[in-house]
Design a protein around this motif. Structure first.
Motif, PDB file in Angstrom:
ATOM      1  N   UNK B 137       0.974  -0.852   0.066  1.00 37.83           N
ATOM      2  CA  UNK B 137       0.147   0.102  -0.220  1.00 37.83           C
ATOM      3  C   UNK B 137       1.037   1.437  -0.094  1.00 37.83           C
ATOM      4  N   UNK B 138       2.250   1.083  -0.336  1.00 38.13           N
ATOM      5  CA  UNK B 138       3.328   2.098  -0.517  1.00 38.13           C
ATOM      6  C   UNK B 138       3.258   2.969   0.731  1.00 38.13           C
ATOM      7  N   UNK B 139       3.207   2.224   1.917  1.00 37.78           N
ATOM      8  CA  UNK B 139       3.962   3.282   2.943  1.00 37.78           C
ATOM      9  C   UNK B 139       5.021   3.363   3.036  1.00 37.78           C
ATOM     10  N   UNK B 140       5.588   4.347   3.301  1.00 34.62           N
ATOM     11  CA  UNK B 140       7.327   4.364   3.447  1.00 34.62           C
ATOM     12  C   UNK B 140       7.675   4.335   4.616  1.00 34.62           C
ATOM     13  N   UNK B 141       8.902   3.597   3.997  1.00 32.42           N
ATOM     14  CA  UNK B 141       9.541   3.282   5.879  1.00 32.42           C
ATOM     15  C   UNK B 141       8.999   1.875   6.471  1.00 32.42           C
ATOM     16  N   UNK B 142       8.184   1.124   5.491  1.00 28.21           N
ATOM     17  CA  UNK B 142       7.392   0.402   6.254  1.00 28.21           C
ATOM     18  C   UNK B 142       7.846  -0.141   7.717  1.00 28.21           C
ATOM     19  N   UNK B 143       9.073  -0.808   7.591  1.00 27.33           N
ATOM     20  CA  UNK B 143       9.319  -1.760   8.755  1.00 27.33           C
ATOM     21  C   UNK B 143       9.625  -0.403  10.381  1.00 27.33           C
ATOM     22  N   UNK B 144       9.633   0.594   9.770  1.00 29.52           N
ATOM     23  CA  UNK B 144       9.477   1.392  10.824  1.00 29.52           C
ATOM     24  C   UNK B 144       8.494   1.556  11.351  1.00 29.52           C
ATOM     25  N   UNK B 145       6.923   1.664  10.671  1.00 30.69           N
ATOM     26  CA  UNK B 145       5.668   1.627  10.583  1.00 30.69           C
ATOM     27  C   UNK B 145       5.464   1.035  11.578  1.00 30.69           C
ATOM     28  N   UNK B 146       5.837   0.007  11.434  1.00 32.07           N
ATOM     29  CA  UNK B 146       4.887  -1.477  12.417  1.00 32.07           C
ATOM     30  C   UNK B 146       5.538  -1.619  14.005  1.00 32.07           C
ATOM     31  N   UNK B 147       6.507  -0.308  14.494  1.00 27.68           N
ATOM     32  CA  UNK B 147       6.727  -0.148  15.184  1.00 27.68           C
ATOM     33  C   UNK B 147       6.427   1.315  16.177  1.00 27.68           C
ATOM     34  N   UNK B 148       5.366   1.554  15.355  1.00 27.83           N
ATOM     35  CA  UNK B 148       4.665   2.771  15.564  1.00 27.83           C
ATOM     36  C   UNK B 148       3.407   3.004  15.543  1.00 27.83           C
ATOM     37  N   UNK B 149       2.485   4.316  16.681  1.00 26.05           N
ATOM     38  CA  UNK B 149       1.437   4.142  17.201  1.00 26.05           C
ATOM     39  C   UNK B 149       0.170   4.698  15.798  1.00 26.05           C
ATOM     40  N   UNK B 150      -0.778   4.712  15.916  1.00 24.75           N
ATOM     41  CA  UNK B 150      -1.480   5.290  14.939  1.00 24.75           C
ATOM     42  C   UNK B 150      -0.870   7.272  14.337  1.00 24.75           C
ATOM     43  N   UNK B 151      -1.246   7.258  15.684  1.00 21.21           N
ATOM     44  CA  UNK B 151      -1.204   8.408  15.988  1.00 21.21           C
ATOM     45  C   UNK B 151       0.554   8.822  15.995  1.00 21.21           C
ATOM     46  N   UNK B 152       0.841   8.503  15.387  1.00 22.86           N
ATOM     47  CA  UNK B 152       2.199   9.011  14.399  1.00 22.86           C
ATOM     48  C   UNK B 152       2.214   9.115  13.293  1.00 22.86           C
ATOM     49  N   UNK B 153       0.975   8.936  12.407  1.00 24.58           N
ATOM     50  CA  UNK B 153       1.243   8.408  11.404  1.00 24.58           C
ATOM     51  C   UNK B 153      -0.087   9.673  10.794  1.00 24.58           C
ATOM     52  N   UNK B 154       0.161   9.733   9.467  1.00 29.00           N
ATOM     53  CA  UNK B 154      -0.678  11.584   9.095  1.00 29.00           C
ATOM     54  C   UNK B 154      -1.857  10.377   8.736  1.00 29.00           C
ATOM     55  N   UNK B 155      -3.213  10.952   7.989  1.00 34.23           N
ATOM     56  CA  UNK B 155      -4.026  10.759   7.952  1.00 34.23           C
ATOM     57  C   UNK B 155      -3.948   9.541   6.793  1.00 34.23           C
ATOM     58  N   UNK B 156      -3.112   9.974   5.872  1.00 37.31           N
ATOM     59  CA  UNK B 156      -3.031   9.150   4.461  1.00 37.31           C
ATOM     60  C   UNK B 156      -2.857   8.315   4.457  1.00 37.31           C
ATOM     61  N   UNK B 157      -1.656   8.285   5.732  1.00 33.00           N
ATOM     62  CA  UNK B 157      -1.173   6.543   5.747  1.00 33.00           C
ATOM     63  C   UNK B 157      -1.848   6.546   6.740  1.00 33.00           C
ATOM     64  N   UNK B 158      -2.338   6.810   7.928  1.00 28.15           N
ATOM     65  CA  UNK B 158      -3.342   5.162   8.599  1.00 28.15           C
ATOM     66  C   UNK B 158      -4.627   5.324   7.757  1.00 28.15           C
ATOM     67  N   UNK B 159      -4.966   6.025   6.690  1.00 24.31           N
ATOM     68  CA  UNK B 159      -5.794   4.561   5.743  1.00 24.31           C
ATOM     69  C   UNK B 159      -5.044   3.170   4.818  1.00 24.31           C
ATOM     70  N   UNK B 160      -4.443   4.128   4.435  1.00 23.60           N
ATOM     71  CA  UNK B 160      -3.281   2.785   4.424  1.00 23.60           C
ATOM     72  C   UNK B 160      -2.806   1.198   5.340  1.00 23.60           C
ATOM     73  N   UNK B 161      -2.499   1.789   6.556  1.00 22.40           N
ATOM     74  CA  UNK B 161      -2.820   1.365   6.875  1.00 22.40           C
ATOM     75  C   UNK B 161      -4.092   0.162   6.971  1.00 22.40           C
TER      76      UNK B 161
END
Lengths: 307, 601
Positions: B137-161
């Motif tokens: 779903x083309x999330x940049x730096x996917x490996x790092x995102x796995x360890x992040x909490x939802x509030x650390x992502x932008x709205x667009x990224x959250x919808x991709x998650x």
């Protein structure tokens, strides 16, 4: 986070100092003193006694000496009323008692309250809910000065199964009634807060997502709903912990436990400046620490919180 | 092959006033590899139909009829059996990605749960699958995102998650309930592209629930138009857009403003009444550092200069965080600007004391986004409308005031019998009319509309825009019209100003900005706006600036369109506005190719 803790503790020092100055001045503003009595002492005798306790000094000097002794010698001074006892003694004797049954009451109220609240929310509008809500309301309506006599009447005088007072080194028989008396009303409030919080959380969007993912109810409740449910409970628990320690005067009275709550109130009535200030500082410090603990607990429940 | 078949589905809710029928017997099929659009306004029952099918109704809701998934009945199954279907055979994504993810679980943790319950996978195996999908779903730096909490992502990224999570078990059907409504237009375009790709590559059937005809035109193969719990029209998307049969569909299509067609404000001559010079609004933001933390300025508005003529409407557009609302509030001094000047009819508004400012406010009014929240719930609407009269015309008697209020209510299309009603008794559109009446009652010279139509249904939105235009024609006030919706802004504005991170990137006549934008940011913005016409929508090419809207705290973000200056080390350079044609201002920028190359590197 360590920096945050240090910062909070540094800020606490002026807070407590301010608390001391304010209570000190308020006590001295009120007319009379520890040695005023219905039958006035001869003026020379009174002057003598006051000089002995340093009451003849100007206020600022008294305040300075008080602070100086605390900071340098950790000495909170002698009691003005109870002869030959220091404030350090009085606190050392009463506080462990208050702390013991206060903490037990706190644990009981929290655990039973949270469990009741969650049970009620999960079985919303069923007999479990109605039962839990009735228990909660009844418990909330019974403050400890009502619960005390009721418990003694029932368990000591009528059933004769538990002692109606005393401490006896904190044996469990002596703990049961004070703990119940002190915890019921808080338990009721905690149950109520938990229930409404959980109902709200179960209606939120992320719970809908969890359900749409096909997760079993258990996983939804424990993994997804639990932490956000407990957030408002945590903020209520902080003050409750201080209340169960300070507000235990009735329990001390009814059950003759010898806790600190009673000393606190009687020192205010008898103008025992030193005891009153000492206990005030103790409770002030406790409040600051508990608030800090609450704020730190928040971060575990809600990752959005950063220090 | 039919994936989902719904027959005579009825959904009702037990309320205090008895049973309320939200869905009144709808039937439809969704086939593999197609995107079915369910279109309707709020309260049409479009979401509730799918909630009922998936067993997600609230406790007071109940459903009857039949829903079969690949031939098996799933309506009103016990939760245990339904849980084998939900998340495995059917994935769902929702409108608000901000609240749809569990806040205290890391992205990787909540995704892995799905694999655990449906596939029995855990540990490294599950992690790898989650990572694969986050990359798909083309999330940049996917490996790092796995360890992040939802509030650390932008709205667009959250919808991709959300999409990645819903797709983990490769479901046959993806239900998307207003998936892009809360997103900025460029992010919306990318999320829609992504869904379209999934449909084509995996043959996933998509049920797209939306109110936005533009999104439908881009995405759907077939559509069903829903109103008051029933379908009023259904068919192939091209047929319905080309020749809508039902009156309601026609009205819905007519109400949609278009970025490429239709009337726009046009040029207007007049005397300048408002002049904003080099406006700056900086908020102190606490960041980590030192024992007591430190504060850095968040430059919400960072040097904005513009003028407004009498009777003119200036549209202010930009994506969330660009400073458009802050700018408007600073002009009215609802918040104090950090720097810059505002000249109102020749008087310095920025330097006035409270009393003088209050006198000027009679002519400076604002209408807010959320009509219900911006009215006092304990005041009748007549009291709310009359309040400015009490302040600025205290000499009026009670009956004169009543006359004035009734006259204004009639003017904005509120019946006189609503006089003593409270805001909660009115609809969103009616409440916004109250907001406009309150703003207009003293005939101000300037009205700021801050996302004033954004929360309303399309048909209501069109009515309110029409009302504002009528009022402007009658009373001649100027308007600052702030919105994230470029099509609406184009329809109402004479000129449009495009903001990017607190600065103007382009300012010109509405038509020019929409049909011949010069700045790369404007061009990408315009090209991302969906057009409610499948033929036109699918024929055009989109300019995709890679990456997401950067944070205003990022110093380099301001020079995103001038990579040459960044490369030259001039990180403090402020792009200047150049007048490329009379009245058409564009901020300095590099060539589009250079910017695209820079971002790719």
């Amino acid at each position: 986070m360590l920096i945050y803790v240090i910062r909070r503790l540094l800020v606490a020092i002026p807070t407590i100092a301010l608390l001391v100055v304010a209570s000190f001045l308020m006590m001295h503003l009120a007319p009379g003193g520890p040695f005023t009595s219905e039958r006035p002492l001869p003026p020379e005798v009174l002057a003598n006694i006051e000089a002995q306790y340093g009451l003849d000094q100007p206020l600022w000097k008294q305040l300075w000496d008080y602070f100086y002794n605390i900071v340098v010698h950790f000495d909170f001074g002698p009691s003005f009323v109870q002869k030959d006892r220091t404030v350090n003694d009085i606190i050392a004797q009463g506080f462990p008692i208050s702390l013991t049954y206060g903490s037990l009451a706190f644990l009981a109220a929290t655990i039973i309250g949270v469990v009741l609240g969650i049970a009620a929310a999960i079985r919303h509008n069923s007999w479990v809910d109605y039962f839990a809500v009735s228990i909660g309301i009844a418990a909330q309506a019974l403050p400890n000065f009502i619960m005390g006599p009721i418990l003694i009447l029932t368990f000591t005088l009528w059933l004769g199964v538990l002692p109606g007072g005393g401490w006896n080194g904190g044996q469990w028989e002596y703990l049961v009634l004070p703990v119940i008396a002190l915890s019921t009303s808080y338990m009721g409030s905690i149950a109520r807060i938990t229930r409404s919080s959980m109902l709200e959380v179960m209606n939120s969007n992320f719970i809908r997502t969890a359900r749409a993912k096909g997760l079993p109810a258990r996983a939804i409740i424990w993994r997804h709903a639990m932490k956000p449910t407990l957030l408002p409970v945590i903020s209520y628990l902080g003050p409750v912990f201080v209340y169960v320690l300070t507000g235990s005067v009735f329990v001390d009275l009814y059950f003759s436990t010898g806790g600190l709550g009673q000393s606190f109130v009687s020192s205010a009535l008898t103008r025992d400046y030193a005891v009153l200030l000492g206990v005030t500082i103790l409770y002030g410090t406790l409040t600051v620490l508990v608030n800090l603990a609450t704020d730190l607990a928040y971060a575990w429940f809600d990752p959005k919180i950063r220090y | 092959m039919t994936i989902l078949s719904v027959k005579d589905l009825r959904v009702g809710f037990e309320t205090q006033d008895g049973r309320f029928e939200a869905v009144k017997g709808v039937s439809f099929d969704i086939r593999a590899g197609e995107c079915l659009g369910i279109v309707g306004e709020s309260g049409s029952g479009k979401s509730q139909s799918f909630m009922a099918a998936m067993g997600l109704l609230p406790p007071n809701g109940s459903a009857s009829g039949s829903v079969t998934l690949a031939g098996k009945e799933i309506l009103n199954l016990p939760v245990g059996k339904l849980n084998r279907v939900r998340g495995a055979d059917v994935g769902m994504i929702f409108q608000d990605p901000l609240t749809a993810l569990t806040p205290h679980l890391k992205v990787g943790e909540q995704m892995a749960e799905v694999l655990k319950v449906h596939r029995g996978l855990s540990g490294a195996q599950a992690r790898k699958l989650c990572l694969d999908w986050l990359e798909r779903v083309r999330i940049p730096e996917a490996a790092r995102r796995m360890k992040q909490y939802p509030h650390e992502l932008s709205g667009g990224m959250r919808q991709r998650v959300m999409i990645a999570q819903a797709m983990l078990c490769e479901p046959k059907l993806l239900i998307a309930d207003e998936p892009t409504t809360a997103l900025d237009v460029t992010v919306q375009a990318e999320v829609l592209d992504l869904m379209d790709e999934l449909k084509r590559e995996l043959g996933t059937a998509i049920a797209l629930i939306t109110h936005d005809m533009g999104v439908v035109a881009r995405m759907c193969d077939r559509i069903k138009v829903m109103r008051l719990g029933a379908f009023v029209e259904e068919g192939e998307v091209h047929d319905i857009f080309a020749a809508p049969q039902h009156d309601y569909t026609r009205r819905l299509l007519d109400a949609m403003p278009r970025i490429d067609k239709g009337e726009s404000g046009g040029h207007i001559e007049g005397e300048e009444i408002l002049r904003v010079e080099d406006m700056k609004v900086h908020f102190p933001i606490k960041v980590e550092g030192g024992l007591f933390g430190k504060t850095v300025p968040l430059k919400a508005v960072n040097g904005v200069t513009f003028g407004l003529k009498a009777g003119e409407t200036l549209g202010i557009v930009g994506e969330s965080g660009c400073g458009k609302s802050t700018l408007a509030r600073a002009v009215l001094r609802l918040i104090d600007p950090s720097d810059g000047s505002v000249s109102w009819l020749g008087k310095p508004l920025h330097a006035m004391d409270k009393k003088a400012l209050k006198a000027e406010r009679e002519d400076l009014q604002i209408v807010f986004q959320d009509p219900l929240a911006s009215l006092d719930p304990r005041m009748t609407i007549a009291d709310s409308i009359a309040e400015p009269l009490k302040t600025y015309r205290p000499g009026l008697t009670k009956s004169e005031r009543r006359e004035e209020v009734l006259k204004m209510m009639e003017r904005v299309g509120l019946e006189a019998e609503k006089y003593n009603r409270y805001p909660h008794e009115l609809s969103g559109g009616q409440n916004q009319r109250v907001g406009i009446a309150r703003a207009m009652i003293n005939r101000p010279k300037l009205i700021i509309c801050d996302e004033a139509v954004s929360a309303l249904d399309v048909s209501i939105q069109a009515q309110i825009v029409a009302l504002l235009k009528e009022l402007q024609a009658e009373f001649g006030m100027s308007m600052l019209f702030i919105s994230h919706d470029l099509s609406v802004v184009r329809e109402i504005s004479n000129r449009i100003m495009v903001l990017y991170l607190g600065r103007i990137v382009e300012l010109a006549d509405a038509e020019t900005v929409c049909s011949a934008p010069r700045h790369p940011y404007t061009r990408s913005l315009i090209s991302a706006v969906p057009i409610p016409d499948p033929a036109a929508e699918r024929a055009r090419t989109r300019i995709r600036l890679p990456g997401e809207l950067p944070s205003p705290l990022d110093a380099k973000a301001a020079l995103r369109f001038l990579p040459s200056k960044l490369a030259a080390g001039e990180t403090d350079y402020v792009p200047q506005l150049e007048e490329v044609a009379p009245g058409h201002f564009v901020a300095e920028h590099d060539d589009l190719d250079r910017i695209m190359a820079e971002d790719a590197a």
